[in-house]
Design an enzyme around this catalytic site. Structure first.
Site, PDB file in Angstrom:
ATOM      1  N   PHE A   1       0.848  -1.195   0.000  1.00 38.96           N
ATOM      2  CA  PHE A   1       0.000   0.000   0.000  1.00 38.96           C
ATOM      3  C   PHE A   1       0.884   1.245   0.000  1.00 38.96           C
ATOM      4  CE2 PHE A   1      -2.502   3.277   2.396  1.00 38.96           C
ATOM      5  CZ  PHE A   1      -3.450   3.493   1.414  1.00 38.96           C
ATOM      6  N   GLY A   2       0.676   2.097  -0.979  1.00 38.43           N
ATOM      7  CA  GLY A   2       1.408   3.359  -1.083  1.00 38.43           C
ATOM      8  C   GLY A   2       0.494   4.529  -0.788  1.00 38.43           C
ATOM      9  N   TYR A   3       0.953   5.412   0.101  1.00 39.09           N
ATOM     10  CA  TYR A   3       0.144   6.587   0.461  1.00 39.09           C
ATOM     11  C   TYR A   3       0.971   7.869   0.360  1.00 39.09           C
ATOM     12  CZ  TYR A   3       2.805   6.048   4.727  1.00 39.09           C
ATOM     13  OH  TYR A   3       3.852   5.928   5.608  1.00 39.09           O
ATOM     14  N   GLY A   4       2.260   7.725   0.089  1.00 36.68           N
ATOM     15  CA  GLY A   4       3.156   8.878   0.000  1.00 36.68           C
ATOM     16  C   GLY A   4       3.921   8.824  -1.301  1.00 36.68           C
ATOM     17  N   SER A   5       5.249   8.848  -1.191  1.00 34.95           N
ATOM     18  CA  SER A   5       6.055   8.865  -2.423  1.00 34.95           C
ATOM     19  C   SER A   5       5.854   7.613  -3.264  1.00 34.95           C
ATOM     20  CB  SER A   5       7.535   9.039  -2.088  1.00 34.95           C
ATOM     21  OG  SER A   5       7.989   7.936  -1.337  1.00 34.95           O
TER      22      SER A   5
ATOM     23  N   GLU B   1      13.233   3.436   3.227  1.00 36.01           N
ATOM     24  CA  GLU B   1      12.407   3.904   4.342  1.00 36.01           C
ATOM     25  C   GLU B   1      13.112   3.766   5.684  1.00 36.01           C
ATOM     26  OE1 GLU B   1       9.514   5.379   3.565  1.00 36.01           O
ATOM     27  OE2 GLU B   1      10.044   4.967   1.492  1.00 36.01           O
TER      28      GLU B   1
HETATM   29  C1  BEZ Z   1       4.854   5.522   0.750  1.00 35.16           C
HETATM   30  O1  BEZ Z   1       3.722   5.538   0.291  1.00 35.16           O
HETATM   31  O2  BEZ Z   1       5.503   6.556   0.937  1.00 35.16           O
HETATM   32  C2  BEZ Z   1       5.502   4.207   0.981  1.00 35.16           C
HETATM   33  C3  BEZ Z   1       4.720   3.121   1.324  1.00 35.16           C
HETATM   34  C4  BEZ Z   1       5.298   1.866   1.476  1.00 35.16           C
HETATM   35  C5  BEZ Z   1       6.660   1.726   1.274  1.00 35.16           C
HETATM   36  C6  BEZ Z   1       7.438   2.817   0.939  1.00 35.16           C
HETATM   37  C7  BEZ Z   1       6.858   4.074   0.777  1.00 35.16           C
END
Ligand code: BEZ
Length: 181
Positions: A10-14, A89
């Site tokens: 799940f990605g919510y940022g970069s 991260e």
């Molecule tokens: C993000 O959305 O920033 C993120 C989510 C999971 C792993 C690395 C980045």
């Protein structure tokens, strides 16, 4: 987190706008019970140790729904992707397994992995007035570039996904009023 063939992330940022990982599928997704907040200090990407920038993390909030994207990573790529993300991260984020709703043609719940920064990590900055967060973002840059660019690209990606995030869009408006670095 995994089924017999894949890992969902799940990605919510970069991760929304710069995945930089191999993936088999990318779909809009939502995580219930979390909100996206610029509460994490960045000393390695969008700031430096003497002048941290601010990046997003997920904060538990029972009534909230956080819109983002889900990536399906093919089994052959899982180990390398996890290694890449563990390195990317490493500034205070830890892995979190959560349930997300994957949207698209066949909406469904999947178990997914993401990375979050908790309040007990050394780079945590936490809440602050919007004007103060905006000032910090407008004035920060790090090895990955300007903190402002991170915010603007995130806001653009959320608009593309038709995700409303008042915290992000308010910060975008505030930062636009600051001189560029
Ligand atoms: C993000 O959305 O920033 C993120 C989510 C999971 C792993 C690395 C980045």
């Amino acid at each position: 987190m995994t089924d017999q063939t894949s890992l969902w992330l799940f990605g919510y940022g970069s991760l929304i706008w710069r995945p930089a990982i191999p993936y088999a599928e990318r779909l809009p997704a939502r995580a219930t019970g979390y909100e996206r907040r610029f509460y994490q200090g960045s000393t390695d990407h969008r700031g430096v140790p003497e002048a941290p920038g601010r990046v997003v993390t997920l904060v538990p909030s029972a009534a909230a729904v956080c819109g983002g994207v889900a990536y399906r990573v093919a089994p052959a790529d899982v180990a390398a992707v996890l290694h890449t993300l563990d390195v990317r991260e490493q500034g205070g984020y830890t892995r979190l397994e959560l349930s997300v709703q994957v949207l698209g043609d066949a909406p469904r719940e999947v178990s997914a992995l993401t990375y979050v920064a908790a309040p007990d990590n050394p780079n945590w900055l936490g809440p602050a007035p919007v004007a103060a967060i905006a000032r910090q973002i407008a004035g920060s840059r790090g090895p990955s570039g300007k903190n402002r660019e991170y915010l603007v690209r995130l806001a653009a990606a959320l608009r593309e996904l038709a995700v409303d995030d008042p915290h992000v869009f308010e910060l975008e408006r505030e930062v636009a009023g600051h001189e560029d670095l």
